[in-house]
Design a protein around this motif. Structure first.
Motif, mmCIF file in Angstrom:
data_model
loop_
_atom_site.group_PDB
_atom_site.id
_atom_site.type_symbol
_atom_site.label_atom_id
_atom_site.label_comp_id
_atom_site.label_asym_id
_atom_site.label_seq_id
_atom_site.Cartn_x
_atom_site.Cartn_y
_atom_site.Cartn_z
ATOM 1 N N PRO A 189 6.204 39.072 -40.702
ATOM 2 C CA PRO A 189 7.180 39.017 -41.808
ATOM 3 C C PRO A 189 7.613 37.430 -42.293
ATOM 4 N N ALA A 190 7.709 36.637 -41.241
ATOM 5 C CA ALA A 190 7.903 35.393 -41.562
ATOM 6 C C ALA A 190 6.575 34.653 -41.984
ATOM 7 N N VAL A 193 5.548 35.147 -45.625
ATOM 8 C CA VAL A 193 6.437 34.256 -46.506
ATOM 9 C C VAL A 193 5.575 33.084 -46.701
ATOM 10 N N LEU A 194 5.439 32.556 -45.802
ATOM 11 C CA LEU A 194 4.583 31.049 -45.730
ATOM 12 C C LEU A 194 3.068 31.225 -46.382
ATOM 13 N N GLN A 197 4.026 31.561 -50.261
ATOM 14 C CA GLN A 197 4.330 30.227 -50.697
ATOM 15 C C GLN A 197 3.181 29.526 -50.781
ATOM 16 N N PRO A 214 2.537 28.695 -37.883
ATOM 17 C CA PRO A 214 2.742 27.939 -37.143
ATOM 18 C C PRO A 214 2.862 28.000 -35.685
ATOM 19 N N LEU A 217 6.150 30.469 -34.720
ATOM 20 C CA LEU A 217 6.021 31.889 -34.815
ATOM 21 C C LEU A 217 5.215 32.574 -33.929
ATOM 22 N N ASP D 164 13.144 39.029 -40.916
ATOM 23 C CA ASP D 164 12.982 37.578 -40.503
ATOM 24 C C ASP D 164 11.891 36.838 -41.791
ATOM 25 N N GLY D 165 11.505 37.434 -42.662
ATOM 26 C CA GLY D 165 11.043 36.848 -43.981
ATOM 27 C C GLY D 165 12.125 36.504 -44.882
ATOM 28 N N LEU D 168 13.881 33.498 -43.357
ATOM 29 C CA LEU D 168 13.146 32.331 -43.415
ATOM 30 C C LEU D 168 13.421 31.841 -45.130
#
Ligand SMILES: [Zn+2]
Ligand SMILES: [Zn+2]
Ligand SMILES: [Zn+2]
Ligand SMILES: [Zn+2]
Ligand SMILES: [Zn+2]
Ligand SMILES: [Zn+2]
Ligand SMILES: [Zn+2]
Ligand SMILES: [Zn+2]
Lengths: 466, 466, 466, 466
Positions: A189-190, A193-194, A197, A214, A217, D164-165, D168
């Motif tokens: 999930p994180a 997002v990255l 973006q 990264p 994570l 988690d998204g 963040l």
């Protein structure tokens, strides 16, 4: 008629000694002190060679559907390439997709492999949807199907992703039935997002595939998987394709605490980097788009992973073989790295690439054998049938020539790929002869195997748990 | 005439498999799949037994002079007891005292052992005075004498103690000639202050031997030895008789960092405690006065050491066999614990006591074999001659009966001691048959060996370094 | 007549607020909200200035005998330079040499300082020989002499060195009487071996001073001191001149464990390096020969030490001011770095050099005040007399001009040195006005102080222990 | 007319000194050395008392809707109780529920508090649904509304939970606008599995509330939050209500690494336990159902949390005041612990309960002041208006009587609760006089305050970041 491998130096996980190995039919039947074996047999001269158990690649994805295409090796092409590279057993991942019945996914995988393989194969099961039915299926697969390991994903929300509740339930089940949980440990999930973006900022080149995944994570997810396994009464846990120093630290910490936590890495993480490969000019870097990604050479990942291999915090080296051609496949991601199919093909080169570590003084000869054959066999319930040269074991044997040299290129490799992740690499050591269940598959560079020789192997529980 | 050990289950460091083992003369000449070996040979029936390499006890002190007396076992009595316990090789410590020529110390030790031993033996060298001559002698012993490990003491100022400058110089030398530095890691100068203060306060009972050697001073010295070894370009370092959680942490940290740091523990640290043994009423606790001392049961030392054995942060289990009788020997310290000769006798019980860990689920069967035989052999340059069942290896073999039981008592043991540290313990498992270089020493509880059968073994460099 | 410091921003360890400070005689008598103070007083305009407590330099060596010469600053020259730099209290080290009576060493130090100092001063006591008499003297100094901290050396065998038994005894005494043990933490015996070997190899340049005192030997000694202090029932311990990442790790670990362990660093370790200064061409590097040595810029020491300052694992910044001129002093070591007197002079520049950290975003303004004044005062029993701007405290106050700039050069500094370790450095911020016990010593760059103004301050116990 | 608090000992975060404090109107206008202040003023005699800044409770939930009911204290009753306990500022949590507009949630909270409060109050904002609008709202609240901290939940899926998204993205926003992210760090999805399984097994008593929220899942979430904050370019992070040793370890590790990571604990975690309170017979344990839960007394949580308070790895002590009566509220969970409203009321007792740590030798007097007042004020942008006794600060002052005693009981407390979590506890120390913005609220046990005296305080950015 029996066959005697004569004059070689047998290398095991604990040492080396000159010995002659007698094969009868599909199995090893005896080991002899040099010169004391029978005479009236076929002789394979192993003088000057290391005689080692055939390689066990515990992580491959033949024909895996991914991102609208399929991994380009079939069980036919992929296992033939494996044989060329000294690997005589693969453990591939059968797939249950979300909403699918687990047993149906398994049946589909058997259908792909049946009659196609050149070397023996076994299956792990990917669980894409942990629910009551899937949990019940886990028991069935362990009891009846010879499948004793299940892979979950903390990445890829909407595809293979399991949330922490699902993970915990699968771990509890594995704890009860003795299976191993394998984990793709990245915080999906994180990462998503990255990725969104980055794409929105116009950072669309393959290089950004690495930047948006990264190390923190991977380390986070690795740590989380370890904690969830502890809540599941120390369910055995195996972290796949570990790529980064801080993820390794999490594993080492758990192992120092006596936990049943294991990890594998892959050759790409030991040699290649974010800058030199993934950051290649233009779209070239797409060849090396895989997850977990290649890491920065300005950090110490290579050094730390080799260290982890020595100290056993990394127990296994697999390939995560998941080949895609540039043409029509990797090219799907031109202009958007998130559309590039993830994967590197390498099933043919693992044994050689790791032997280079022996030449470089990074690994002992014994540890080389252990990480490429003995430990994966023990870890996944194939030992002593596979992974060891002992009376009664399958006659899966490689003669390895330390005086030889191996040159890697798409022009000469046997995988169904239009490029090589290791194009032009020349390394010390060479696979000389490959024997699978008593049959010589490769000798003097020539192929003597055939499709269908390879059989499905039901696995037992891991014998590596402590 | 050759001998076939038939019907057993051969256990190695990596697994177990049914196999028959052929011995000819002093060596193993072949391993066969069950039933496929020769017929016209003497048969030893191993049905239901584990067939394992003979134990290697890497830490014994036969006849060691200490505190005005001598360890009560000679090479005769001590190695006979070892044989009874399934140990077919010992590595004893030859001693250079301060001011003595190293080679003279070695010669004296050869004189003690020559013609006396029942099983094979090798030597480490204790350096009691590191100076230019001693450093030169290290090269000679490695090159010519088969002695490739040197023990230094951070404890016992005025007796064996080396200061940090001397330690560093010996480590640099070992780094150059490939030898291993073994370290008694306790901070002697600080301990001596605590001992004097305790005696002055009238705390003279054996219990205070433990109290005045706190964990922190073992952890400190262990950490210091590791740091000094790093300054000596990562000289290989082996911590002897590690007893405490925090010392183990220091070792684990070094190993996680990829350092060539190894450690052994002893059965006494895995089972016994400051309170229950050393704190026994009256002078009884003297039986368990050894250094490093037994640790408190109110901390987690036992749990942590078993964990360290599993994770390989503890690589070896030795006995530190150093027996003293209560009468006339331990009694020297009545009224002053600092005068009690330091040492516990246990060379006869190591294999059984560690097998109990297998029964208790603390250790796998394979790991048991590894820690009692394979690893010590590899660690100290005895492999593949010792420590493994393989063609060409010495026929040092133990048949171990998992269905048997062993009861330990001074009335029945074979060590020259008037008491046992394990009096009355009854444990699962039993040494059934012991073979040394092809000769049966023990069978059905009867002794068939003889003084003089055991020979001195020159050792090579450690093959365990990574 | 009273004086009002008006219009400034008072900065404390916890924050800043506009306030006017009223001084009457030698003390601060009141703080007022801006503009609410008395009118009929002398006014010092602090508009645009930070009003901070006068600096406390907890580590100086005026006139220290070392290597056949003396530190080149007397209490006269050194404390005058301190005043110019915004430091209004120093804590110097009185010295007991081995064999000397502690009180005699103290008396000698009083004799040096008496009537000479420009700012207030206190003493720590160096114990060069811990024995029964010295231990008794510790009680006397704490009870009667206002000396509540004692420094020991793990380096310099034959000079100041204490062995671990001596250290333990001194720590036990300190634990009982409430004093602080200060430790020079380097493994001297091991360093001396490296030094002798370097000299023998012809590595005689100043650079090798650094190479022969590796980080591992500072980390080791730091760890050892911490362990010994734990054996001494958690005796409070203060590590002086910490220079290296791994030593900091040992301190951080102890502090995380709740231990009474503290550490200081010095400006040289925050800015200068082995390569750029100690490795300067020819004999130039001699200017920066100090122990602990400057560390390699290829590691992360600067980054880690600044981080430690932020996190309070480093509590104090002192100078370890120990100046030697190049001519006739540092030159003693031409051709043999081990003969170069150890020390850097910097008592004049600490406040400015640390303010640069505020400008660079590495330290908050509050933390700057805390590390240069408040914490050293608390740590060494000078608070609330020193280290804080509060009613009743000594009127030791600095007006600091954030808009000013400071250029450092031997041509303009006030220390008795023929060079500067910081020659040509220009940094943001400037000491504007310096007040000691109500007397303006420095204003507009002019000196108004006088020899003899500074008085000996008896210290209480540390109020910083937790 | 001005007021002089005379004869007391002013205690700050760095020390204590006798001083008289002059109040004029709502502010402190001057501090005087004892006896030097003005005469023509009202005098409050503080002889024998500590004069400390009024307490700042950074974590309260007045009237919070939870599980179908509301926290039983209104801003009226809750802040009056706070005043009685020496707390003169609270920071309460305004709530945005999923789907709600952030500003609407804030407006609702203002409506609850407006004109009701007895002491000053500020707001954090709970984000129950991080999306584009909420992210924009964060900027608005920081810029215009004096709200500079935002709380997210890793627990309570379907209620406050952010994935988690979302976390963040909120962290990235906070990184940009300078706000602090506050985190409820428990792995909700995994906890929910354990809760359902426990209920299904019939483990329905309050005790199982604790068992189903194991330490590992708090440690995991804490570690994850820290890693996510690092991906968000080291966004400042504040862990709320930390309860467990391993979570503290994660925080300590981050702080050792120089990270902007902070944590608070609450009195309940310092004194109460799973067994003694949550495990009380029958339904009694419901009084102590809160999340994170009380931890086992057989582990070392109390010891470790006190240690963390000393070492500043725990920076703040708040109450997480969230009171529910047994009758009609806690009783909702009879037969199903998961239906018990989560929360403990304690806003009245924090100052006293922490002072007990001073009496017990676990905390210095200065550190007490720092953790209950100075640090929370700095952490949340209230300093120097709150949290310090300095000219210009709000006259929020407590006279604390170290000779007094405090007895806690539902019969005497002022919170709207039908029981007390601390029933019958008697502790040393007593709140003597409480002044808020110059107005005496409490004196001699009598209440002089009034509803509406307390005002909303807009906060600035944290001044505690390093
Ligand atoms: Zn994969
Ligand atoms: Zn020893
Ligand atoms: Zn480890
Ligand atoms: Zn020994
Ligand atoms: Zn110094
Ligand atoms: Zn919460
Ligand atoms: Zn810390
Ligand atoms: Zn809350």
């Amino acid at each position: 008629m029996a066959t005697l491998i004569k004059g070689g130096s047998v290398v095991s996980a604990t040492g080396r000694h000159p010995a002659d190995v007698l094969i009868d039919g599909e199995r090893i039947v005896a080991l002899f002190a040099p010169g004391t074996g029978p005479q009236d047999v076929e002789i394979i001269d192993a003088t000057g060679k290391y005689v080692i158990p055939g390689g066990v690649d515990a992580h491959t994805h033949m024909e895996l559907p991914f991102g609208g295409t399929h991994a380009s090796d079939t069980f036919d092409t992929g296992t033939r390439a494996a044989a060329f590279g000294g690997t005589t057993t693969i453990v591939d991942f059968a797939v249950q997709r979300t909403g699918e019945v687990v047993q149906d996914g398994l049946a589909a995988w058997h259908a792909k492999a049946d009659g196609e393989a050149h070397v023996d194969y076994a299956f792990h099961m990917i669980l894409g949807g942990v629910d009551d039915d899937a949990l019940k299926a886990m028991d069935v697969l362990v009891a009846d199907e010879g499948i004793t390991s299940f892979k979950l994903f903390m990445a890829y929300p909407g595809v293979f992703y399991s949330d922490d509740g699902q993970i915990l339930r699968a771990m509890q089940k594995a704890r009860d039935n003795g299976a191993m949980i394998m984990m793709h440990a990245e915080n999906g999930p994180a990462i998503d997002v990255l990725v969104q973006q980055a794409i929105a900022r116009g950072e669309t080149a393959p290089y950004y595939h690495g930047v948006t995944r990264p190390e923190a994570l991977e380390a986070e997810a690795t740590h989380r998987a370890i904690q969830l396994a502890s809540v599941a009464a120390d369910c055995p846990l195996y972290i796949v394709h570990l790529s980064a120093s801080k993820a390794l630290e999490a594993v080492a910490e758990a192992r120092d605490a006596g936990r049943n936590v294991f990890a594998e890495t892959c050759p790409q993480y030991l040699y290649l980097s974010l800058e030199d490969q993934l950051g290649a000019p233009g779209f070239e870097g797409a060849k090396w788009v895989c997850s977990t990604p290649l890491r920065s050479k300005h950090e110490n990942h290579h050094r730390d992973l080799w260290k982890g291999l020595r100290s056993n915090d990394l127990a296994v080296v697999s390939t995560d073989h998941c080949p895609f051609c540039m043409k029509d496949q990797k090219e799907l991601g031109v202009g958007d790295f998130s559309k590039i199919p993830n994967g590197i093909g390498g099933v043919e080169h693992r044994v050689d690439l790791l032997y280079q570590g022996v030449v470089d003084g990074k690994l002992s000869l014994e540890r080389w054998v252990e990480t490429i054959a003995t430990t994966p066999a023990r870890m996944f319930g194939l030992y002593p049938r596979k992974g060891v040269i002992a009376p009664g074991s399958d006659a899966d044997i490689v003669l390895y020539d330390p005086a030889g040299r191996t040159r890697i290129s798409a022009e000469t490799h046997h995988m169904n790929m239009d490029h090589s992740a290791w194009e032009g690499w020349e390394i010390a050591g060479k696979v000389d002869t490959v024997i699978s269940r008593g049959t010589v598959l490769v000798r003097d560079g020539e192929y003597h195997g055939r499709k269908g020789h390879g059989r499905y192997v039901k696995r037992g529980l891991s014998t590596y748990l402590h």
